[in-house]
Write an enzyme that holds these catalytic residues in place. Structure first.
Site, mmCIF file in Angstrom:
data_model
loop_
_atom_site.group_PDB
_atom_site.id
_atom_site.type_symbol
_atom_site.label_atom_id
_atom_site.label_comp_id
_atom_site.label_asym_id
_atom_site.label_seq_id
_atom_site.Cartn_x
_atom_site.Cartn_y
_atom_site.Cartn_z
ATOM 1 N N ASN A 23 0.690 -1.342 -0.008
ATOM 2 C CA ASN A 23 -0.244 -0.005 0.594
ATOM 3 C C ASN A 23 1.039 1.246 -0.153
ATOM 4 O O ASN A 23 1.485 1.702 1.019
ATOM 5 C CB ASN A 23 -0.917 -0.207 1.160
ATOM 6 C CG ASN A 23 -2.040 1.119 1.147
ATOM 7 O OD1 ASN A 23 -1.599 2.107 0.482
ATOM 8 N ND2 ASN A 23 -2.553 1.324 2.256
ATOM 9 N N TRP A 24 0.911 1.957 -1.363
ATOM 10 C CA TRP A 24 2.156 3.289 -1.387
ATOM 11 C C TRP A 24 1.623 4.738 -0.384
ATOM 12 O O TRP A 24 2.127 4.904 -0.888
ATOM 13 C CB TRP A 24 2.136 3.439 -2.918
ATOM 14 C CG TRP A 24 3.163 2.137 -3.709
ATOM 15 C CD1 TRP A 24 3.230 0.740 -3.184
ATOM 16 C CD2 TRP A 24 3.366 2.274 -4.493
ATOM 17 N NE1 TRP A 24 3.704 1.093 -3.970
ATOM 18 C CE2 TRP A 24 4.134 1.409 -5.048
ATOM 19 C CE3 TRP A 24 3.676 3.094 -5.619
ATOM 20 C CZ2 TRP A 24 4.891 0.476 -6.273
ATOM 21 C CZ3 TRP A 24 4.048 3.214 -6.634
ATOM 22 C CH2 TRP A 24 4.992 1.864 -7.250
ATOM 23 N N LYS A 25 0.835 4.260 -0.522
ATOM 24 C CA LYS A 25 -0.405 5.625 0.224
ATOM 25 C C LYS A 25 -0.532 6.681 -0.714
ATOM 26 O O LYS A 25 -0.277 6.452 -2.326
ATOM 27 C CB LYS A 25 -0.271 5.759 1.587
ATOM 28 C CG LYS A 25 -0.384 4.315 2.647
ATOM 29 C CD LYS A 25 -0.013 4.319 4.317
ATOM 30 C CE LYS A 25 -0.097 2.996 4.792
ATOM 31 N NZ LYS A 25 -0.409 3.478 6.038
ATOM 32 N N HIS A 48 -9.636 0.483 4.084
ATOM 33 C CA HIS A 48 -8.319 1.215 5.151
ATOM 34 C C HIS A 48 -8.133 1.918 6.762
ATOM 35 O O HIS A 48 -9.578 2.659 6.653
ATOM 36 C CB HIS A 48 -6.889 1.682 4.296
ATOM 37 C CG HIS A 48 -5.474 1.538 5.280
ATOM 38 N ND1 HIS A 48 -5.249 2.600 5.749
ATOM 39 C CD2 HIS A 48 -4.831 0.671 5.000
ATOM 40 C CE1 HIS A 48 -4.184 2.305 6.427
ATOM 41 N NE2 HIS A 48 -3.655 1.556 5.749
ATOM 42 N N GLU A 91 -6.950 4.478 7.646
ATOM 43 C CA GLU A 91 -7.339 5.619 7.076
ATOM 44 C C GLU A 91 -8.520 6.365 6.643
ATOM 45 O O GLU A 91 -8.679 7.397 6.580
ATOM 46 C CB GLU A 91 -5.399 6.116 6.439
ATOM 47 C CG GLU A 91 -4.803 6.255 7.248
ATOM 48 C CD GLU A 91 -3.229 5.046 6.769
ATOM 49 O OE1 GLU A 91 -2.857 5.592 5.521
ATOM 50 O OE2 GLU A 91 -2.071 4.936 7.341
ATOM 51 N N GLU A 123 -4.981 -5.641 10.408
ATOM 52 C CA GLU A 123 -4.839 -4.226 10.357
ATOM 53 C C GLU A 123 -4.742 -3.882 11.750
ATOM 54 O O GLU A 123 -6.095 -3.125 11.765
ATOM 55 C CB GLU A 123 -4.832 -3.450 9.423
ATOM 56 C CG GLU A 123 -3.975 -4.002 7.880
ATOM 57 C CD GLU A 123 -3.482 -2.798 7.152
ATOM 58 O OE1 GLU A 123 -2.226 -3.035 6.607
ATOM 59 O OE2 GLU A 123 -4.237 -1.784 7.010
ATOM 60 N N GLY A 145 1.895 2.085 10.440
ATOM 61 C CA GLY A 145 2.893 2.932 10.614
ATOM 62 C C GLY A 145 3.216 3.550 11.941
ATOM 63 O O GLY A 145 4.281 5.054 12.216
ATOM 64 N N SER A 175 3.709 -2.320 10.182
ATOM 65 C CA SER A 175 4.458 -2.149 10.621
ATOM 66 C C SER A 175 5.290 -3.905 10.829
ATOM 67 O O SER A 175 6.345 -4.177 10.694
ATOM 68 C CB SER A 175 4.877 -2.274 12.419
ATOM 69 O OG SER A 175 5.160 -0.943 12.330
ATOM 70 N N GLY A 190 2.686 -1.697 4.177
ATOM 71 C CA GLY A 190 2.647 0.536 4.196
ATOM 72 C C GLY A 190 4.288 0.540 4.171
ATOM 73 O O GLY A 190 4.574 0.800 2.387
ATOM 74 N N GLY A 191 5.178 0.783 4.748
ATOM 75 C CA GLY A 191 5.608 1.486 4.725
ATOM 76 C C GLY A 191 7.067 1.023 3.612
ATOM 77 O O GLY A 191 7.724 1.358 3.079
#
Ligand code: PEP
Length: 253
Positions: free
Chosen positions: A9-11, A98, A100, A170, A176, A216, A237-238
């Site tokens: 997930n590049w966000k 998600h 967010e 998640e 994150g 994470s 993610g990251g």
């Protein structure tokens, strides 16, 4: 057997050039390093989807996903992107729900149910995110929260449609934050989720449903997480913004 999936997930990250470089690196490394039974998905910002799709070329285990879509097929919804548009660009997956989106855009379980439907109607596969926030975990309510999310957004589906859904657990407190759920916490929740699917749709559907862990996840903790019997892969993610890390995670099974 559930499919092994590692989805990135590049966000809201990457400029045009960064996206092309990252996608090309992932596709090239995947060819040589990732076993063909592991499905890789790059969920990029909308603007990059078409280009990234073209960069996947002939790779058979690398797919492209969006990070959201609107719940209507078309019309006067300024600024939104519809599922039929994504499908027309050959997009394969759509992340829905998600944390967010739930937090910043107030997406409810009911809205997400409509989004799940329109994604399936347009022959794409939802990656449906669920998970509890820290207060809910501390109050011991994580099972109740996740059950509610699945019941209200997914359990209206037929068994046939449900088999097309990928679930991503998640825990919001691990996204994150650098704070990963322990493999015991992940396994416990994944087994609970699979149990709910089994109750609703039966053993065969439950065994086939991919349940990914997200929060994470990185090359150093992926092997332990992926070794859990009910963890079928990860939503990353990251670490998905670094091709080396993303590929190393995909090699962690
Ligand atoms: C995510 O946002 O889906 C996620 C898992 O992020 P991170 O890996 O950065 O915690």
């Amino acid at each position: 057997m559930a499919k092994k999936i590692v989805a990135g997930n590049w966000k809201m990250n990457t400029l045009k050039e960064d996206a092309e470089k990252l996608a090309s690196e992932v596709v090239n490394m995947a060819k040589d390093e990732v076993p063909s039974d592991v499905t890789l998905i790059m969920c990029t910002p909308f603007l990059h989807l078409a280009k990234v799709k073209s960069l996947t070329g002939s790779a058979t285990n690398v797919f492209v996903g969006a990070q959201n879509c609107y719940e209507k097929a078309n019309g006067a919804y300024t600024g939104e992107i519809a599922a039929p548009m994504l499908h027309s660009y050959g997009i394969d997956y759509v992340i829905l729900g998600h944390s967010e989106r739930r937090e910043y855009f107030k997406e409810s379980n009911a809205v997400l149910a409509a989004k799940v439907d329109i994604v399936l109607e347009n022959d794409m596969l939802p990656i449906f995110c669920c998970g509890e926030v820290l207060d809910e975990r501390e109050a011991g309510k994580q099972n109740e929260v996740v059950k509610n999310q699945l019941e209200e957004s997914l359990f209206h589906l037929s068994a046939d449609d449900f088999t097309k859904v990928v679930i991503a657990y998640e825990p919001v407190w691990a996204i994150g934050t650098g704070k990963t759920a322990t493999s015991e916490q992940a396994q416990e929740m994944h087994a609970y989720i699979r149990g709910l699917v089994k109750e609703k749709y039966g053993e065969a559907v439950a065994a086939e449903t991919s349940v990914l862990y997200g929060g994470s996840c990185k090359p150093s903790n992926a092997p332990e997480l992926f070794a859990c019997p009910d963890v079928d892969g990860g939503l990353i993610g990251g670490a998905s913004l670094k091709s080396r890390d993303f590929i190393d995670i995909a090699k962690s099974y």
